[in-house]
Scaffold this active site. Sequence first.
Site, PDB file in Angstrom:
ATOM      1  N   GLY A  11      52.035  11.175  87.180  1.00 28.99           N
ATOM      2  CA  GLY A  11      52.698  11.920  86.100  1.00 28.99           C
ATOM      3  C   GLY A  11      52.138  13.319  85.979  1.00 28.99           C
ATOM      4  N   GLY A  12      51.885  13.954  87.117  1.00 29.03           N
ATOM      5  CA  GLY A  12      51.226  15.263  87.103  1.00 29.03           C
ATOM      6  C   GLY A  12      52.175  16.439  87.066  1.00 29.03           C
ATOM      7  N   SER A  13      53.480  16.183  87.023  1.00 26.04           N
ATOM      8  CA  SER A  13      54.416  17.315  87.095  1.00 26.04           C
ATOM      9  C   SER A  13      54.462  18.129  85.810  1.00 26.04           C
ATOM     10  CB  SER A  13      55.823  16.807  87.443  1.00 26.04           C
ATOM     11  OG  SER A  13      56.202  15.779  86.561  1.00 26.04           O
ATOM     12  N   SER A 141      47.675   5.181  74.097  1.00 23.02           N
ATOM     13  CA  SER A 141      48.254   5.939  72.986  1.00 23.02           C
ATOM     14  C   SER A 141      47.648   5.361  71.715  1.00 23.02           C
ATOM     15  CB  SER A 141      49.762   5.724  72.959  1.00 23.02           C
ATOM     16  OG  SER A 141      50.285   6.020  71.679  1.00 23.02           O
ATOM     17  N   TYR A 154      56.868   0.137  73.652  1.00 21.94           N
ATOM     18  CA  TYR A 154      55.873   1.154  74.030  1.00 21.94           C
ATOM     19  C   TYR A 154      54.483   0.743  73.543  1.00 21.94           C
ATOM     20  CZ  TYR A 154      53.703   5.820  74.375  1.00 21.94           C
ATOM     21  OH  TYR A 154      52.878   6.884  74.663  1.00 21.94           O
ATOM     22  N   ILE A 187      51.041  14.570  70.817  1.00 16.54           N
ATOM     23  CA  ILE A 187      50.726  15.734  71.656  1.00 16.54           C
ATOM     24  C   ILE A 187      52.032  16.480  71.948  1.00 16.54           C
ATOM     25  CG2 ILE A 187      49.628  16.485  73.804  1.00 16.54           C
ATOM     26  CD1 ILE A 187      47.736  14.888  71.896  1.00 16.54           C
TER      27      ILE A 187
HETATM   28  P1  NDP Z   1      55.891  13.661  79.761  1.00 11.64           P
HETATM   29  O1  NDP Z   1      57.152  12.944  79.455  1.00 11.64           O
HETATM   30  O2  NDP Z   1      55.773  15.113  79.425  1.00 11.64           O
HETATM   31  O3  NDP Z   1      55.532  13.484  81.326  1.00 11.64           O
HETATM   32  C1  NDP Z   1      55.559  12.202  81.884  1.00 11.64           C
HETATM   33  C2  NDP Z   1      55.095  12.277  83.314  1.00 11.64           C
HETATM   34  O4  NDP Z   1      55.132  10.953  83.873  1.00 11.64           O
HETATM   35  C3  NDP Z   1      55.994  13.124  84.185  1.00 11.64           C
HETATM   36  O5  NDP Z   1      55.211  13.744  85.183  1.00 11.64           O
HETATM   37  C4  NDP Z   1      56.915  12.088  84.837  1.00 11.64           C
HETATM   38  O6  NDP Z   1      57.476  12.488  86.079  1.00 11.64           O
HETATM   39  C5  NDP Z   1      55.929  10.954  85.043  1.00 11.64           C
HETATM   40  N1  NDP Z   1      56.581   9.669  85.221  1.00 11.64           N
HETATM   41  C6  NDP Z   1      57.360   8.993  84.345  1.00 11.64           C
HETATM   42  N2  NDP Z   1      57.789   7.848  84.896  1.00 11.64           N
HETATM   43  C7  NDP Z   1      57.265   7.806  86.150  1.00 11.64           C
HETATM   44  C8  NDP Z   1      57.342   6.896  87.216  1.00 11.64           C
HETATM   45  N3  NDP Z   1      58.069   5.762  87.136  1.00 11.64           N
HETATM   46  N4  NDP Z   1      56.694   7.177  88.375  1.00 11.64           N
HETATM   47  C9  NDP Z   1      55.974   8.310  88.493  1.00 11.64           C
HETATM   48  N5  NDP Z   1      55.848   9.229  87.512  1.00 11.64           N
HETATM   49  C10 NDP Z   1      56.496   8.965  86.359  1.00 11.64           C
HETATM   50  O7  NDP Z   1      54.756  12.809  79.069  1.00 11.64           O
HETATM   51  P2  NDP Z   1      53.353  13.207  78.398  1.00 11.64           P
HETATM   52  O8  NDP Z   1      52.657  14.197  79.216  1.00 11.64           O
HETATM   53  O9  NDP Z   1      53.595  13.474  76.969  1.00 11.64           O
HETATM   54  O10 NDP Z   1      52.619  11.801  78.485  1.00 11.64           O
HETATM   55  C11 NDP Z   1      51.715  11.460  79.516  1.00 11.64           C
HETATM   56  C12 NDP Z   1      51.076  10.131  79.170  1.00 11.64           C
HETATM   57  O11 NDP Z   1      50.453  10.261  77.890  1.00 11.64           O
HETATM   58  C13 NDP Z   1      52.060   8.974  79.035  1.00 11.64           C
HETATM   59  O12 NDP Z   1      51.485   7.802  79.546  1.00 11.64           O
HETATM   60  C14 NDP Z   1      52.264   8.860  77.559  1.00 11.64           C
HETATM   61  O13 NDP Z   1      52.636   7.559  77.172  1.00 11.64           O
HETATM   62  C15 NDP Z   1      50.900   9.231  77.030  1.00 11.64           C
HETATM   63  N6  NDP Z   1      50.900   9.677  75.659  1.00 11.64           N
HETATM   64  C16 NDP Z   1      51.607  10.798  75.287  1.00 11.64           C
HETATM   65  C17 NDP Z   1      51.610  11.179  73.958  1.00 11.64           C
HETATM   66  C18 NDP Z   1      52.351  12.369  73.471  1.00 11.64           C
HETATM   67  O14 NDP Z   1      52.426  12.553  72.248  1.00 11.64           O
HETATM   68  N7  NDP Z   1      52.918  13.210  74.321  1.00 11.64           N
HETATM   69  C19 NDP Z   1      50.870  10.426  72.947  1.00 11.64           C
HETATM   70  C20 NDP Z   1      50.181   9.276  73.456  1.00 11.64           C
HETATM   71  C21 NDP Z   1      50.201   8.933  74.757  1.00 11.64           C
HETATM   72  P3  NDP Z   1      58.847  13.372  86.097  1.00 11.64           P
HETATM   73  O15 NDP Z   1      58.454  14.700  85.547  1.00 11.64           O
HETATM   74  O16 NDP Z   1      59.235  13.475  87.493  1.00 11.64           O
HETATM   75  O17 NDP Z   1      59.806  12.642  85.248  1.00 11.64           O
END
Ligand code: NDP
Length: 246
Positions: A11-13, A141, A154, A187
């Site tokens: 999920g580094g994008s 989370s 979730y 976040i």
């Molecule tokens: P984003 O939605 O901004 O980014 C999610 C990332 O996960 C993207 O890079 C996406 O890829 C990747 N991803 C999703 N599904 C897959 C998959 N099946 N295979 C590979 N990559 C995948 O999320 P956040 O940065 O906000 O969240 C990151 C983590 O932090 C998550 O686990 C989330 O549950 C957790 N979190 C976030 C919170 C928040 O408030 N934002 C709060 C608590 C926890 P692509 O870009 O290609 O879709």
Amino acid sequence: MENRKHCLITGGSRGIGASTAYRFAQAGYKVTFFYRSDDESAQYTRQKIQELTYDVLAYKVDVRDLDAVSSAVKEAVDTFGPVDVLISNAGISKIELFTKTSPEEWNRIMDTNVGGLFNLVHTVLPSMISRHSGNIITVSSMWGVTGASCEVCYSTSKAAIIGFTKALAQEVGPSNIRVNCVAPGVIDTEMNAVLDDETRNALCEETPLCRLGTPEEVADTIFYLASDTSSFITGQVIGVNGGYIT
Ligand code: NDP
């Protein structure tokens, strides 16, 4: 002699994952990141990291697909060497009543958030065990700690990640591998783009620090957990939530 460490993050994008990938690159790590579909964001993140280092790899890999995870990990290891720091960050969420949640949606969330964690760690851990060295960070989370209304699936998946972290930390501690978890609060990333202004303001008001967190603040915590500064910390869940839950 090349001794820079290799960090692999899913999920580094974008969002927390992109900030974390950048944070490790800043510290001199070789960085591999996985993403699912968002080529534009992945390209942007890779270019930003390339301003710091050419040692960055991006793979379009769905973490639900074990074969795809295994072959991308193999390629990354062939290029950058064994993974020293593994960060399971990819995750998805859905806000809806439990009674409206279909079995398909339940499976999609569980397969991504929990199945993806299994696929990733199952692939990378044997090498860490044989090298007697490694660091794993999972991303839960605060809803995995407290549960959230309209996010039953979730919350379940994020609670599972905490159980996984605590159990694995006990199992692999004797192999000199630390396993810790960050549990972010709200976040400011695309994951929360679905929230309207009223809900965002309410969330800020409910947070003692009166604002949403930034992806960089989570990245700094992940980096701390991967560093030697936290060398006696394992099996822990670190909240990054502005005091929302204590
Ligand atoms: P984003 O939605 O901004 O980014 C999610 C990332 O996960 C993207 O890079 C996406 O890829 C990747 N991803 C999703 N599904 C897959 C998959 N099946 N295979 C590979 N990559 C995948 O999320 P956040 O940065 O906000 O969240 C990151 C983590 O932090 C998550 O686990 C989330 O549950 C957790 N979190 C976030 C919170 C928040 O408030 N934002 C709060 C608590 C926890 P692509 O870009 O290609 O879709």
